[in-house]
Each structure stands twice: as structure tokens, then as C-alpha cells.
Design an enzyme around this catalytic site. Structure first.
Site, PDB file in Angstrom:
ATOM      1  N   PRO A  80      -5.853  -4.748  14.349  1.00  0.00           N
ATOM      2  CA  PRO A  80      -4.746  -3.877  13.957  1.00  0.00           C
ATOM      3  C   PRO A  80      -3.403  -4.451  14.393  1.00  0.00           C
ATOM      4  O   PRO A  80      -3.282  -5.023  15.474  1.00  0.00           O
ATOM      5  CB  PRO A  80      -5.030  -2.574  14.706  1.00  0.00           C
ATOM      6  CG  PRO A  80      -5.811  -2.988  15.914  1.00  0.00           C
ATOM      7  CD  PRO A  80      -6.616  -4.193  15.491  1.00  0.00           C
ATOM      8  N   GLY A  81      -2.406  -4.317  13.542  1.00  0.00           N
ATOM      9  CA  GLY A  81      -1.042  -4.727  13.885  1.00  0.00           C
ATOM     10  C   GLY A  81      -0.130  -3.517  13.846  1.00  0.00           C
ATOM     11  O   GLY A  81       0.184  -2.909  14.866  1.00  0.00           O
ATOM     12  N   ARG A 109      12.252  -4.519   5.708  1.00  0.00           N
ATOM     13  CA  ARG A 109      11.259  -3.761   4.941  1.00  0.00           C
ATOM     14  C   ARG A 109      11.853  -2.947   3.782  1.00  0.00           C
ATOM     15  O   ARG A 109      11.285  -2.957   2.688  1.00  0.00           O
ATOM     16  CB  ARG A 109      10.416  -2.866   5.863  1.00  0.00           C
ATOM     17  CG  ARG A 109       9.582  -3.668   6.878  1.00  0.00           C
ATOM     18  CD  ARG A 109       8.634  -2.786   7.676  1.00  0.00           C
ATOM     19  NE  ARG A 109       7.538  -2.311   6.850  1.00  0.00           N
ATOM     20  CZ  ARG A 109       7.453  -1.114   6.330  1.00  0.00           C
ATOM     21  NH1 ARG A 109       8.360  -0.205   6.591  1.00  0.00           N
ATOM     22  NH2 ARG A 109       6.449  -0.801   5.566  1.00  0.00           N
ATOM     23  N   GLY A 138      -4.969  -3.264   9.170  1.00  0.00           N
ATOM     24  CA  GLY A 138      -4.571  -2.557   7.962  1.00  0.00           C
ATOM     25  C   GLY A 138      -4.444  -1.057   8.089  1.00  0.00           C
ATOM     26  O   GLY A 138      -4.088  -0.387   7.116  1.00  0.00           O
ATOM     27  N   CYS A 184      26.151  -9.272   2.344  1.00  0.00           N
ATOM     28  CA  CYS A 184      26.646  -9.371   0.969  1.00  0.00           C
ATOM     29  C   CYS A 184      25.498  -9.438  -0.030  1.00  0.00           C
ATOM     30  O   CYS A 184      25.268 -10.477  -0.664  1.00  0.00           O
ATOM     31  CB  CYS A 184      27.557 -10.581   0.848  1.00  0.00           C
ATOM     32  SG  CYS A 184      28.869 -10.521   2.064  1.00  0.00           S
TER      33      CYS A 184
HETATM   34  C1  LIG Z   1      -1.399  -8.885   8.806  1.00  0.00           C
HETATM   35  C2  LIG Z   1      -2.801  -9.032   9.237  1.00  0.00           C
HETATM   36  C3  LIG Z   1      -3.379  -8.095  10.097  1.00  0.00           C
HETATM   37  C4  LIG Z   1      -2.646  -6.868  10.576  1.00  0.00           C
HETATM   38  O1  LIG Z   1      -2.351  -5.995   9.532  1.00  0.00           O
HETATM   39  P1  LIG Z   1      -1.768  -4.542   9.860  1.00  0.00           P
HETATM   40  O2  LIG Z   1      -1.638  -3.910   8.536  1.00  0.00           O
HETATM   41  O3  LIG Z   1      -0.461  -4.736  10.531  1.00  0.00           O
HETATM   42  O4  LIG Z   1      -2.755  -3.855  10.735  1.00  0.00           O
HETATM   43  C5  LIG Z   1      -4.663  -8.318  10.510  1.00  0.00           C
HETATM   44  N1  LIG Z   1      -5.375  -9.388  10.091  1.00  0.00           N
HETATM   45  C6  LIG Z   1      -4.842 -10.316   9.269  1.00  0.00           C
HETATM   46  C7  LIG Z   1      -5.658 -11.473   8.851  1.00  0.00           C
HETATM   47  C8  LIG Z   1      -3.551 -10.164   8.807  1.00  0.00           C
HETATM   48  O5  LIG Z   1      -3.037 -11.071   7.973  1.00  0.00           O
END
Ligand SMILES: *Cc1c(COP(=O)(O)O)cnc(C)c1O
Length: 414
Positions: A274-275, A312, A239, A342
């Protein structure tokens, strides 16, 4: 670090110019910087030196094998949300003992696959899921390692579509029910309680919701341990936010320091998921202006990337910076940057003051997270190529799709 810099009037990724990439591989094209990916993982790992901790990259943000492999080589684990992501992570060289499996809707087949592979932990999100996992593990004569994902009911103050830690969200088990569910888990024959998990939302730009969530989760940890159930790890989710426009995204240290302090005297392994923070600013979407259509009310620049490539803006009204690859001539106007699809929601940016000519290349910045991963074939558009730059070299890490393969799995009635 910012690997995207102007050199000799041309936007480069590390040492390679984006014009070169467009010429060689075509547009639209996602371009990633290996150095930026590594630097963002290093920023986490520096904070965790000497601690019993594991960074599990959230695969859903960008699941390209080369991206996963760059992280796996540096010791990262993975947070997956499907059997498909599990297979991807394995194909990219992941260590199964560093994989956690999140998500509210795991199927029995996905559970079986993860049990066969032998992952670190299932992050279980409901009582029904716990019972099913116990059954599936029983059929295999195994014990499934689990955390319960608890919902700490804190407001992450982010976009409602990416906020997950409130009571009204579908995620996790209710805080008030967590201790009872841990008791249930501890008594199930094919479940092994491993840890506790929470994830409160995405693109958080303030460290305080994390600290608030941790405080609540630690109260639960005490209650669970008082019930005689031992926890080995705590998973704080992902997050962490990034800068898209003028957001002040705190340093990783700013997010983690209060958390690590609160966990200091606990013998709990720390997991993070983290993503976006690991990949968001490491990638751009490269696109070419097809047509200019200046008008009375609005001026449209129609580019060859669209909402199917980068969802997004259409989905969250998200803002991405859009910059010319070779800033120079052209007509200075406020441009609507739109794609060929479209739908009126098919835009990448509104009212951008730019000098543009047909044929110009544009870079849509900070597109490394939830870009290609959310792309589709809407309008039967082949998905973009993906290229990873590594110093002076560039590698195609996913070739552009060709139209014929988009309907190769379809058939007409006899
Ligand atoms: C999406 C998600 C993440 C990663 O979230 P980011 O905002 O991209 O860091 C981590 N844990 C879970 C369970 C998620 O669903």
C-alpha cells in the site's frame, strides 16, 4: 483517525495549529501527522496479526525520509521502483530483507545496487528483464530472488492513468505467458524463484477487483506449483483507495478479509504494497492566498502553492478538499483556487464556495500521497518545506529549497 481538527476556531494538526506552522516555516508547506501515519499502518498490521505477512510501503507515494523512518520503526518493509528509492529507504533505516523492487524499467546499475544490498525480492515485469537480471546476478556470482508480476487482466475501475492490471497496460507479464516464464526462470542459473506478484491499480474503492485478481493469480499458483516450482510468497500489491471528497473507502479489513480467507490454507507468506492508503490522509498542503481577483465570469483566488507543488488536480483532474485554516470573514463567493504558474491547468480547485480575504491560509486536504513526491521546480519555484507534527512538537523534515540551488548544477557555454 483524523488528526486535522478545528480547535478554538483554528485548524490544528494533532496539537499544533496550522497558523503557527505557517508563521514559523512559511508557505507553501506540506504538513504530516505522525499519529495518522502510524494509525494507518496499524490498521493493516492489526489485520495481519499472527500471519506470515509483511506490509511493504510503496515509497513512491511519499518518499520523505522521516515518513519512511516512521514506518521502518514499526516494522514495515518497502516497495521501491528505482535505485534512488532504494538508497532513500536504506538511509531511512529500512531492513533490506523487507524491500521489494517493482517497476518495468530497472537498469543494470539499479539491479546491481539491489543485489549488493541484498533485498527480499525483485518483482520482474518482462522476459527481457528476467534475462538481464540473470546476467547481472551472474556477474556478481549471486542468485537474484524474483517474483513475476503477472497481469491478471482485471478492470480496477479507477482512473485510466492509475489503472495497471489490464492487458493494454505496460505492466507485468501476460497471464497466459506466466507459467512458461516461471519455467524459464526456474532454469536460469542466477535466478531464485521466490514468489508471485500483482498490482492492478490505484485508488480502488471496491474490494471486488482485488478478490477477482487473487482468484486468477491463485489459479496460476496452482499451475506453477504443478510444474514443480515452489513459491514462498504472494504479493498482492497496493491500490487501496482513500476518501478525498465523498468516496466510500472501505476499511482495510473489508479489502483484506476476503483475500485472507482465500489464502487461508496456503503456505504462502503474504506481502502487501500500500502507498496512498498509508499516507494520503495524513498530510495537507498549507498555502496562503496572495491575491483575490473576483471577475465577471470567474473569481480567482491566487495562492502561493501551485501545480508544481501538487500536480494531482492538473494531472488527473483530482479533487482535494480546500478548507480555511481560520474560518471567518471575507468575501463569500465560488472561488477558483489557482497558483502562480503560467498554465491554465495550474489549479488546485474549481468553484469552491469559501469566504476569503487576501492573506488567508488554506489547507489542501488529503495531500500526503503523490503530493510532494510528484512536485517539480517548474517555473524555477523552490519546492515546499515539509513538516511533521508529533503531538505538540513539529519537526522540519525537509527544509524549503532556495532558488540558488535550483540552478547550481547548471553552467553556461565557455
Ligand atoms: C504505485 C504502486 C503501488 C502503490 O499504489 P497505491 O495506490 O499508492 O497503494 C504498489 N505497488 C506497485 C507496483 C506500484 O506501482
Amino acid at each position: 483517525m483524523n488528526p486535522f481538527q478545528l480547535k478554538n476556531g483554528q485548524l490544528h494538526v494533532e496539537s499544533v495549529s496550522l497558523s503557527d506552522i505557517a508563521r514559523r516555516f512559511g508557505t507553501p508547506c506540506y504538513v504530516y501527522s505522525r499519529a495518522a501515519l502510524e494509525a494507518s499502518l496499524d490498521e493493516f498490521q492489526r489485520e495481519l496479526v499472527g500471519l506470515d505477512a509483511l506490509v511493504c510501503y510503496a515509497v513512491k507515494a511519499n518518499s520523505n525520509l522521516a515518513v519512511l523512518n516512521v514506518f521502518a520503526r514499526r516494522g514495515a518493509g518497502f516497495d521501491i521502483v528505482s535505485g534512488g528509492e532504494l538508497k532513500r529507504a536504506m538511509a531511512a533505516g529500512a531492513d533490506p530483507k523487507k524491500i521489494v523492487f517493482s517497476g518495468v524499467g530497472k537498469s543494470a546499475d539499479e539491479m546491481a545496487l539491489a543485489l549488493d544490498i541484498g533485498i527480499l525480492c525483485f518483482n520482474v515485469e518482462s522476459e527481457a528483464e528476467l534475462e538481464r537480471l540473470n546476467e547481472v546476478a551472474g556477474q556478481k556470482g549471486k542468485r537474484a530472488p524474483i517474483s513475476l508480476r503477472v497481469n491478471p487482466n482485471v478492470d480496477a475501475k479507477t482512473h485510466p492513468y492509475i489503472s495497471t492490471g489490464l492487458k493494454e497496460n505496460k505492466f507485468g507479464v501476460a497471464y497466459e505467458e506466466a507459467v512458461n516464464l516461471y519455467r524459464r526462470a526456474a532454469n536460469l542459473p542466477h535466478i531464485e524463484v521466490e514468489g508471485i506478484d500483482c498490482h492492478i491499480g490505484s485508488q480502488l474503492l471496491d474490494a471486488s477487483p482485488f478478490a477477482e485478481a487473487l482468484e486468477k493469480v491463485l489459479q496460476l499458483v496452482d499451475e506453477i506449483e504443478a510444474a514443480g516450482i515452489r513459491l514462498r510468497h504472494i504479493d498482492l500489491g497496493g491500490g487501496l483507495g482513500i476518501r478525498y471528497k465523498d468516496e466510500k473507502a472501505p476499511a482495510v479489513q473489508t479489502y483484506l478479509e476476503p483475500l485472507l480467507r482465500a489464502l487461508n490454507d496456503r503456505k504462502l507468506k503474504i506481502l502487501l504494497e500500500p502507498g496512498r492508503r498509508l499516507v494520503g490522509n495524513a498530510g495537507v498542503l498549507l498555502t496562503r492566498v496572495e491575491y483575490l481577483k473576483p471577475g465577471e465570469v470567474k473569481n480567482f483566488a491566487i495562492v502561493d502553492a501551485a501545480m508544481n507543488d501538487l500536480a494531482r488536480p492538473a494531472l488527473y483532474d483530482a479533487w482535494h478538499d480546500i478548507v480555511p485554516v481560520a474560518p471567518g470573514g471575507g468575501k463569500h463567493l465560488d472561488w477558483e483556487i489557482v497558483g502562480p504558474i503560467c498554465e491554465s491547468s495550474d489549479f488546485l480547485g474549481h468553484g469552491r464556495p469559501l469566504c476569503l480575504e487576501a492573506g488567508d491560509l488554506l489547507a489542501v486536504m488529503s495531500a500526503g500521497a503523490y503530493g510532494m513526491a510528484m512536485s517539480s521546480n517548474y517555473n524555477t519555484r523552490p519546492r515546499a518545506a515539509e513538516v511533521m507534527v508529533d503531538g505538540e512538537r513539529c519537526h522540519v523534515v525537509r527544509r524549503r529549497e532556495v532558488v540558488d540551488e535550483l540552478f547550481a548544477a547548471e553552467s553556461v557555454l565557455p
